[in-house]
Design a protein around this motif. Structure first.
Motif, PDB file in Angstrom:
ATOM      1  N   ALA A  24      -6.014   3.138  -1.459  1.00 51.70           N
ATOM      2  CA  ALA A  24      -4.898   2.198  -2.162  1.00 51.70           C
ATOM      3  C   ALA A  24      -5.178   1.046  -2.198  1.00 51.70           C
ATOM      4  N   LEU A  25      -5.973   0.293  -1.295  1.00 55.10           N
ATOM      5  CA  LEU A  25      -6.312  -1.041  -1.140  1.00 55.10           C
ATOM      6  C   LEU A  25      -7.296  -1.372  -2.050  1.00 55.10           C
ATOM      7  N   ALA A  26      -8.319  -0.182  -2.365  1.00 51.85           N
ATOM      8  CA  ALA A  26      -9.380  -0.447  -3.301  1.00 51.85           C
ATOM      9  C   ALA A  26      -8.779  -0.430  -4.655  1.00 51.85           C
ATOM     10  N   SER A  27      -7.768   0.126  -4.854  1.00 56.57           N
ATOM     11  CA  SER A  27      -7.052   0.539  -6.220  1.00 56.57           C
ATOM     12  C   SER A  27      -6.464  -0.844  -6.764  1.00 56.57           C
ATOM     13  N   LEU A  28      -5.667  -1.296  -5.383  1.00 53.52           N
ATOM     14  CA  LEU A  28      -4.838  -2.697  -5.588  1.00 53.52           C
ATOM     15  C   LEU A  28      -6.083  -3.726  -6.148  1.00 53.52           C
ATOM     16  N   LYS A  29      -7.011  -3.623  -5.413  1.00 56.30           N
ATOM     17  CA  LYS A  29      -7.960  -4.672  -5.743  1.00 56.30           C
ATOM     18  C   LYS A  29      -9.038  -4.349  -7.146  1.00 56.30           C
ATOM     19  N   ARG A  84      -1.236   2.044  -9.014  1.00 54.69           N
ATOM     20  CA  ARG A  84      -0.686   3.535  -8.867  1.00 54.69           C
ATOM     21  C   ARG A  84      -1.266   4.519  -9.879  1.00 54.69           C
ATOM     22  N   SER A  85      -1.732   3.777 -11.089  1.00 49.87           N
ATOM     23  CA  SER A  85      -2.144   4.602 -12.257  1.00 49.87           C
ATOM     24  C   SER A  85      -3.652   4.963 -11.984  1.00 49.87           C
ATOM     25  N   SER A  86      -4.338   4.238 -11.447  1.00 54.08           N
ATOM     26  CA  SER A  86      -5.686   4.329 -11.083  1.00 54.08           C
ATOM     27  C   SER A  86      -6.117   4.927  -9.751  1.00 54.08           C
ATOM     28  N   LEU A  87      -5.049   5.141  -8.875  1.00 51.87           N
ATOM     29  CA  LEU A  87      -5.423   5.537  -7.447  1.00 51.87           C
ATOM     30  C   LEU A  87      -6.103   6.834  -7.562  1.00 51.87           C
ATOM     31  N   SER A  88      -5.796   7.746  -8.398  1.00 45.11           N
ATOM     32  CA  SER A  88      -6.489   8.994  -8.383  1.00 45.11           C
ATOM     33  C   SER A  88      -8.066   9.017  -8.645  1.00 45.11           C
ATOM     34  N   SER A  89      -8.381   7.889  -9.142  1.00 46.41           N
ATOM     35  CA  SER A  89      -9.809   7.815  -9.607  1.00 46.41           C
ATOM     36  C   SER A  89     -10.700   7.052  -8.619  1.00 46.41           C
ATOM     37  N   VAL A  90      -9.936   6.624  -7.643  1.00 45.35           N
ATOM     38  CA  VAL A  90     -10.815   5.898  -6.458  1.00 45.35           C
ATOM     39  C   VAL A  90     -11.600   6.864  -5.481  1.00 45.35           C
ATOM     40  N   GLN A  91     -12.589   6.585  -5.125  1.00 44.50           N
ATOM     41  CA  GLN A  91     -13.657   7.551  -4.439  1.00 44.50           C
ATOM     42  C   GLN A  91     -14.094   6.762  -3.128  1.00 44.50           C
ATOM     43  N   ILE A  92     -14.151   7.739  -2.141  1.00 41.50           N
ATOM     44  CA  ILE A  92     -14.847   7.105  -0.796  1.00 41.50           C
ATOM     45  C   ILE A  92     -15.760   7.820  -0.405  1.00 41.50           C
ATOM     46  N   ASP A  93     -16.972   7.173  -0.022  1.00 43.91           N
ATOM     47  CA  ASP A  93     -18.126   8.033   0.183  1.00 43.91           C
ATOM     48  C   ASP A  93     -18.091   8.919   1.603  1.00 43.91           C
ATOM     49  N   HIS A  94     -18.737   9.857   1.657  1.00 38.78           N
ATOM     50  CA  HIS A  94     -18.713  10.904   2.681  1.00 38.78           C
ATOM     51  C   HIS A  94     -19.100  10.048   4.001  1.00 38.78           C
ATOM     52  N   ASP A  95     -19.914   9.207   3.905  1.00 40.51           N
ATOM     53  CA  ASP A  95     -20.707   8.520   5.104  1.00 40.51           C
ATOM     54  C   ASP A  95     -19.493   7.641   5.726  1.00 40.51           C
ATOM     55  N   LEU A  96     -18.799   7.033   4.906  1.00 47.10           N
ATOM     56  CA  LEU A  96     -17.593   6.217   5.659  1.00 47.10           C
ATOM     57  C   LEU A  96     -16.281   6.921   5.945  1.00 47.10           C
ATOM     58  N   LEU A 101       0.732  -1.260  -0.089  1.00 47.44           N
ATOM     59  CA  LEU A 101       0.110  -0.027  -0.078  1.00 47.44           C
ATOM     60  C   LEU A 101       0.896   1.357   0.012  1.00 47.44           C
ATOM     61  N   ASN A 102       1.951   1.238   0.715  1.00 49.45           N
ATOM     62  CA  ASN A 102       2.986   2.533   0.769  1.00 49.45           C
ATOM     63  C   ASN A 102       3.732   2.636  -0.682  1.00 49.45           C
ATOM     64  N   VAL A 103       3.833   1.482  -1.407  1.00 45.57           N
ATOM     65  CA  VAL A 103       4.326   1.741  -2.710  1.00 45.57           C
ATOM     66  C   VAL A 103       3.481   2.116  -3.634  1.00 45.57           C
ATOM     67  N   ILE A 104       2.216   1.954  -3.511  1.00 45.74           N
ATOM     68  CA  ILE A 104       0.943   2.449  -4.330  1.00 45.74           C
ATOM     69  C   ILE A 104       0.700   3.741  -4.163  1.00 45.74           C
TER      70      ILE A 104
END
Length: 423
Positions: free
Chosen positions: A373-378, A333-345, A104-107
Motif C-alpha cells: 500500500a505504501l509503495a502504491s501511495l508513492k 487504490r487503483s494501482s494497488l493490484s499491480s504492486v509486486q514484492i520480491d520473494h526475498d523480501l 494505508l488502511n484507506v488504500i
C-alpha cells in the motif's frame, strides 16, 4: 452516476459466489514529503449469512430501514452543507506515523484497521474524524441498508443476492465510504440490529432494523476510548471482524448480513489495557505522543484558533491540498493490484516475525499488505526495503509478547531486528 446490473453479476454468483473481483489498475501522479518519527530513519514517511427460523410461519425477508428517495437525498445534501465542519486532514501538524497508518488502511482496507494509542490531547480523535473528507466513493446498490457491492457477493446483503440470482436488474449509485462512530454506551441491539418479534408473529415476516454494523459495512467503524469498551461489545466486534458477517438471533429467528469494515480504535494507555484478542484484530498500531518542540506547539495552537474563528474559511484554505490528497489515494487504490514484492523480501519479513516470536501469521500478512500500500501511495510498482522499514514497527509492535522487565519500546525492538535481518 447510475448504472444497471446485468447478467454478469448473476454469472459471478452462480459460478464463484465468494470470489472478489480483481480491481483494475490505473496510474496517476503523487508527491510525498520524506519524514521521520520517534527519532528513527524511515519511521513515518509522509508529510501529510439468512437462516430459516424455527417458526411455523412461511417467512419472507423484509427490512425496516430508511429508504433513500430523492427528497431524502436532497435533505442529506442540505444537511451536509450545514453540518459541523471537520478539521481538514492536511492541516494536522505532525503525528506522521498515525496519519500514514490511516492512509494505508484507506488504500487497502484488508490491512485490518488501526489502533491509535497515546497521550491525552494529541489529536487522535480529530485526525480520525478528519479522514471522512478523504474517503473515496464506492459503487453500492441503491437504497440498500448494507451498502452492498453489486459485483462482490461477499459484500452483498441477502436480499440483493437473491434478487441477482433471480436475474433482476438493480440500480447502483456512487456513495462515500461511511465512517460510523461506536459510542461506548451503545447497547448490543443498537450495534447489531433488532428483530421485530411482534411483526414476525402477527405478519409472518422477518422485520429487521439494521444497526451500526450494517451501516459500517464496506466502511470504517471508529471506537474512541476502545480500551473502555464493554466486554460484550468487544465480543460482538471480534466475531464480526473475524467472519465479516453479523448474525442476530431472537426467539428462533435468525438474520445475517455482511459486516466488513475497517476497525479504527483510539485510547489512552493510562486508562487501561486492551484485551489481547481485540488488539490482535487491529492490523496496525500507531503510537502518538505529545509534541515537545515549542515552535511546533505554537503552530498547532495558532492553526486551531484560526479554525475555531472561521471553520469554513480555514477549510477553504486547505481545499487544494485536500483535493490533491484525495487524488493520490484514488490513484493508489487503483494501482494497488499491480504492486509486486520480491520473494526475498517476503522471506526476510517472515524471518523478522519468527525471530521476534510473533504469534500467528497476521503479522506477516499485514506487513506485506502495508508495504504494498505504501509503495502504491508513492506511485511505485515494486516494494523496497525502505517501504518495509517504514511500516513494520506499526504492524508488529502490538503483537510482541509483553515482558514486564523490558524497558525498551516494542517498536524499537522491531526496527532493530529489521536492520539485523535486512542488513
Amino acid at each position: 452516476m447510475a448504472s444497471v446490473l446485468g447478467t454478469s453479476a448473476t454469472a459471478i454468483l452462480a459460478s464463484r459466489p465468494f470470489t472478489s473481483p480483481t480491481p483494475k489498475p490505473s496510474v496517476s501522479t503523487l508527491t510525498l514529503t520524506p519524514g521521520q518519527g520517534n527519532g528513527r530513519k524511515f519511521y513515518g514517511g509522509i508529510g501529510i449469512h439468512s437462516k430459516r427460523g424455527r417458526s411455523q410461519f412461511h417467512v419472507a425477508i423484509t427490512n425496516v430501514a430508511t429508504d433513500i428517495n430523492s427528497a431524502e437525498l436532497a435533505q442529506k445534501l442540505a444537511a451536509k452543507e450545514s453540518q459541523r465542519p471537520v478539521y481538514p486532514f492536511p492541516a494536522i501538524v505532525g503525528q506522521d506515523e498515525m496519519k500514514l497508518c490511516l492512509l494505508l488502511n484507506v488504500i487497502d482496507p484488508k490491512i485490518g484497521g488501526v489502533m491509535i494509542m497515546g497521550d491525552r490531547g494529541t489529536g487522535k480523535s480529530t485526525t480520525v474524524r478528519s479522514l471522512v473528507d478523504l474517503l473515496p466513493e464506492i459503487k453500492v446498490v441503491a437504497r440498500d441498508p448494507y451498502n452492498s457491492d453489486p459485483e462482490d457477493p461477499e459484500s452483498m446483503g441477502m436480499e440483493v443476492r437473491e434478487s441477482i440470482m433471480k436475474g433482476e436488474k438493480l440500480p447502483t449509485v456512487l456513495a462515500k465510504i461511511n465512517m460510523v462512530d461506536l459510542p461506548l454506551g451503545a447497547t448490543e441491539d443498537r450495534v447489531c440490529g433488532t428483530i421485530d418479534i411482534e411483526k414476525a408473529l402477527t405478519e409472518g415476516v422477518k422485520a429487521f432494523e439494521p444497526g451500526l454494523l450494517a451501516k459500517a459495512n464496506r466502511g470504517i467503524l471508529y471506537v474512541d476510548e476502545v480500551n473502555l469498551l464493554d466486554d460484550h461489545l468487544v465480543d460482538v466486534l471480534l466475531d464480526s471482524a473475524a467472519s465479516g458477517w453479523n448474525t442476530v438471533e431472537r426467539e428462533g429467528i435468525s438474520i445475517s448480513h455482511p459486516a466488513r469494515f475497517i476497525l479504527i480504535g483510539s485510547g489512552n494507555p493510562e486508562e487501561g489495557e486492551l484485551r489481547p484478542q481485540l488488539l490482535d484484530r487491529f492490523g496496525m498500531h500507531a503510537q502518538v505522543g505529545t509534541v515537545r518542540d515549542a515552535e511546533l506547539r505554537v503552530k498547532i495552537v495558532e492553526e486551531r484558533a484560526r479554525f475555531d474563528r472561521n471553520p469554513k474559511e480555514f477549510r477553504h484554505s486547505y481545499k487544494a491540498e485536500q483535493e490533491k490528497l484525495q487524488q493520490q489515494i484514488s490513484a493508489a487504490r487503483s494501482s494497488l493490484s499491480s504492486v509486486q514484492i520480491d520473494h526475498d523480501l517476503k522471506v526476510k519479513i517472515s524471518k523478522v516475525c519468527s525471530e521476534l516470536n510473533v504469534d500467528g501469521l497476521r503479522g506477516d500478512i499485514v506487513t506485506n499488505r502495508a508495504a504494498k500500500a505504501l509503495a502504491s501511495l508513492k506511485r511505485r510498482d515494486k516494494v523496497t526495503a525502505e517501504d518495509i522499514a517504514t511500516v513494520i514497527p506499526n504492524c508488529l509492535r502490538h503483537r510482541l509478547r509483553k515482558d514486564p522487565l523490558e524497558s525498551i519500546d516494542s517498536g524499537l525492538l522491531v526496527i532493530e531486528k529489521f536492520y539485523e535481518v535486512f542488513s
